[in-house]
Design a protein around this motif. Sequence first.
Motif, short mmCIF file in Angstrom:
data_model
loop_
_atom_site.label_atom_id
_atom_site.label_comp_id
_atom_site.label_asym_id
_atom_site.label_seq_id
_atom_site.Cartn_x
_atom_site.Cartn_y
_atom_site.Cartn_z
N ARG A 63 0.81 -1.23 0.00
CA ARG A 63 0.00 0.00 0.00
C ARG A 63 0.84 1.27 0.00
N ALA A 64 2.12 1.16 0.38
CA ALA A 64 3.01 2.33 0.43
C ALA A 64 3.83 2.49 -0.85
N LYS A 65 3.58 1.62 -1.83
CA LYS A 65 4.39 1.60 -3.05
C LYS A 65 3.55 1.86 -4.29
N GLU A 66 4.22 2.33 -5.35
CA GLU A 66 3.56 2.54 -6.64
C GLU A 66 4.54 2.20 -7.76
N PRO A 88 3.58 10.04 1.71
CA PRO A 88 4.71 10.77 2.25
C PRO A 88 5.97 9.91 2.44
N PHE A 89 5.91 8.63 2.11
CA PHE A 89 7.05 7.74 2.36
C PHE A 89 8.25 8.09 1.48
N SER A 90 7.98 8.65 0.30
CA SER A 90 9.07 9.02 -0.61
C SER A 90 9.96 10.10 0.00
N GLU A 91 9.40 10.90 0.91
CA GLU A 91 10.23 11.92 1.58
C GLU A 91 11.28 11.26 2.47
#
Length: 131
Positions: A63-66, A88-91
């Motif tokens: 769910r945190a990935k694309e 916001p995980f990419s930050e």
Amino acid sequence: MTDRNPEPAKESPQRTHAKARYRAPKLEILGSLRSATRGTAGGNADGATGMDGGPTMMLSDRRAKEDIVKVGQHPLGLGIYLFRYKAPFSELYGTGRHIGVMADEVAERYPDAVSRHEDGYLRVDYGRLFH
């Protein structure tokens, strides 16, 4: 009247080259998943190690990935994926491409290697998977 014995065609001075046959590319293994995922696209990518060199529970929740693309299959039966973290995980983990596993797949085969963080997202302890 047509000529019954036509003159044979003369060969062109330029030679024509036959096309080379297509050969499918082969997968080349360049190292272990553990070394491949240590620090990709930033210090905290899937499979990174902690400051003491020990394994870190890495965010591996689908769910945190694309932009998820399966690129291989590990001998343990786990899919290997390229992906980017969503905001916001990419930050925290960086905007570049990462390589790793999906926590839901790991949980099916190796439940001891997966834990749910207080934020509700699944994390994988790569140290329990790839020695």
